[in-house]
Write an enzyme that holds these catalytic residues in place. Structure first.
Site, PDB file in Angstrom:
ATOM      1  CG  HIS A 101      -0.260 -38.170  18.802  1.00  0.00           C
ATOM      2  ND1 HIS A 101      -0.086 -37.484  20.155  1.00  0.00           N
ATOM      3  CD2 HIS A 101      -0.610 -37.074  18.113  1.00  0.00           C
ATOM      4  CE1 HIS A 101      -0.591 -36.023  19.771  1.00  0.00           C
ATOM      5  NE2 HIS A 101      -0.789 -36.251  18.566  1.00  0.00           N
ATOM      6  CG  ASP A 173       2.906 -29.300  11.829  1.00  0.00           C
ATOM      7  OD1 ASP A 173       3.854 -28.959  11.287  1.00  0.00           O
ATOM      8  OD2 ASP A 173       1.711 -29.157  11.684  1.00  0.00           O
ATOM      9  CD  GLU A 286       2.213 -26.754   8.870  1.00  0.00           C
ATOM     10  OE1 GLU A 286       1.537 -26.366   9.900  1.00  0.00           O
ATOM     11  OE2 GLU A 286       3.052 -27.661   9.288  1.00  0.00           O
TER      12      GLU A 286
END
Length: 540
Positions: A101, A173, A286
């Site tokens: 990722h 997240d 957030e």
């Protein structure tokens, strides 16, 4: 036991010389020697172009490399054997790859070896130890999970919550990331304002260093290695196991989004909430910027939490700017809590906030559903083809001192039309971060995470990725020119001089750690921080 004899070495500090030596050269020493050594591992070694091709790209879709082989280790002893084999060569390098990722090729090794850490991430490697009673306060709890460095956080979540009703306290997240990968960077999400990043929520590591040694370390045992590896960008060792403290998991989450027209109100409220005690704030916080229009991707529709909810733009104050702001918060609760109790707690916490009345959205969902919320976005993006497209993301830490000017010049000017994906911005507290780790952050108690997460359709439907990378570079150059106190998160630089600027006063410590734990500069060549030395060791 394997013994080593050191041979002469030459170290090249110049970044371009490093690229010529470590990337472009085909000299890998005696292939027969290191390939023979790899035959002794319990896992597998694959030289097939199909598998090496997969290991030569990442989520960013910007870089491509050609590793020589992909190793799927059966355990930490295999990781150590790979590193020791590489020590017999003058130029071969090793990259530990989690779930691929990374954005800029940080987990790649051109003409080197890639260790597929997911091979070590199966469920049997996740051992949960439960204390007689798990405390709400994690510091008083003896419950923990011993987790493979190649395990996904999603797997940790499901195993701990469903099996034991326990959970780590700090997440990312997106949870399809490996434990070792996020601990090598920081691991940040909406819980970090209270508990710190994931690097502040681990008590023990098993690490295979660049010297080929397997070491179990903690704050009290080999602390120099422990803190070096945390946020160390893979430069000092490969994390093969981590001990993660657990606390009691909530059953449910009240997820709320509040819209703001003014950045000052947004920052004042968010900074107020992150500075409060646990009893006087939310469990998650957030925020993000969105376009003041009906654009389905960048605008009002991106704010609602449920298909039945409607964003009524009539509530937006006259004269509002081209972008608006959303404060995203969540409150944990248990099944036995009565709905009226949850409602009263939410009202108590938001009564002082200055959001736009009428633009409040909320929904209740399970703790698992909340933490896996990005999974749905991934599935939708995969179905549309956007997930496989290039992702020139940019992540920054910007000081409180400079975030207002950043908003004025970047969000309200350069990015006022949106980026085809989320533009996150929310405050973090420096006191929740351990300065002994290798992570560098801005000065001051409050600083902001800014994440520009572009989900752009593949060219020619969207702009060429090279243009988007240029836009990111312009933002970085702007921050530098304006003298902002900022740091790249998940950083990427092409020269060692840029890395020195990134680490600033922490560079000497970082370089000393490298010399101690990976003196040949074998590990994580994709970060482009250090040169692979010409030192070799001969297997006897």
């Amino acid at each position: 036991m394997i013994a080593f004899i050191e041979h002469g070495f030459h170290h090249e500090n110049d970044a371009e010389s490093r690229q010529n030596d470590a990337v472009e050269t085909s000299d890998q020493g005696d292939p027969a020697l290191w390939k023979e050594a790899l035959k002794e591992i319990q896992g597998t070694v694959d030289y097939d172009s199909i598998f090496t091709g997969l290991a030569g790209k990442d989520f960013g879709g910007i870089n491509r490399t050609k590793p020589v082989a992909v190793i799927r280790p059966a355990g930490s002893s295999d990781v150590a054997a790979v590193i020791r084999a590489v020590q017999t060569t003058p130029n071969l390098t090793v990259a530990a790859r989690g779930n691929g990722h990374s954005i800029n090729g940080q987990a790649m090794s051109d003409k080197g070896l890639v260790i597929d850490m997911r091979a070590m991430g199966d469920h049997p490697s996740l051992n949960v130890v439960v204390a007689s009673s798990a405390e709400e306060d994690w510091s008083n709890s003896l419950s923990y999970a011993d987790v493979s460095g190649g395990a996904l956080w999603e797997e940790v979540l499901k195993r701990c919550v469903l099996g034991y009703g326990l959970a780590p306290r700090s997440w990312t997240d997106y949870l399809a990331l490996t434990v070792g990968g996020t601990l090598s960077n920081a691991g940040v999400s909406g819980q970090a304002f209270r508990y710190g990043p994931q690097t502040s929520n681990v008590t023990e590591l098993e690490v295979v260093t660049g010297n080929g040694e397997t070491v179990i370390c903690s704050e009290f045992v080999y602390p120099d290695l422990f803190f070096a590896v945390l946020g160390g960008l893979g430069q000092f060792g490969v994390i093969t196991r981590a001990r993660i403290p657990l606390q009691k998991a909530p059953d449910m989450v009240r997820w709320i989004r509040l819209v703001y027209a003014e950045f000052d109100d947004f920052t004042r409220d968010s900074e107020f909430l992150v500075s409060q005690s646990k009893e006087n704030s939310f469990d998650y916080l957030e925020g993000f910027v969105f376009v003041n229009s009906d654009d389905p991707i960048n605008g009002w529709p991106s704010v609602t939490l449920d298909p039945d909810q409607w964003f009524d733009s009539d509530y937006i104050p006259p004269g509002s700017g081209s972008v608006l702001y959303c404060l995203e918060v969540a409150l944990h609760f248990q099944h036995h809590h009565h709905p009226t109790h949850v409602d009263s707690e939410v009202e108590r916490l938001i009564q002082r906030l200055r959001f736009v009345k009428g633009l409040r959205f909320e929904v209740d969902l399970s703790y698992m559903e909340f933490l896996l919320r990005v999974k749905k976005a991934e599935q939708q993006a995969t179905a549309s083809g956007i997930w496989e497209a290039p992702h020139p993301w940019l992540n920054l830490f910007v000081s409180k001192r400079d975030i207002v000017d950043f908003n004025r010049t970047v969000f309200n000017k350069s990015l006022k039309g949106g980026i085809g994906g989320p533009m996150l911005v929310y405050p973090l507290l420096r006191s929740r971060w351990d300065s002994r780790t290798s992570v560098v952050i801005p000065e001051g108690e409050i600083f902001y995470l800014v994440a520009l997460l572009r989900f752009t359709p593949p060219y020619p439907s969207g702009p060429p990725v090279v243009e988007l990378v240029k836009e990111n570079m312009k933002i970085i150059e702007h921050c530098t020119k304006k003298g902002y106190d900022f740091k790249l998160y998940l950083p990427h630089y092409e020269t060692q001089e840029k890395w020195k600027q990134h680490f600033g006063s922490q560079w000497p410590r970082f370089a000393e750690r490298k010399a101690k734990f990976d003196p040949m500069a074998i590990l994580a060549p994709g970060q482009k921080i250090f040169s692979r030395t010409h030192k070799t060791r001969q297997l006897l």
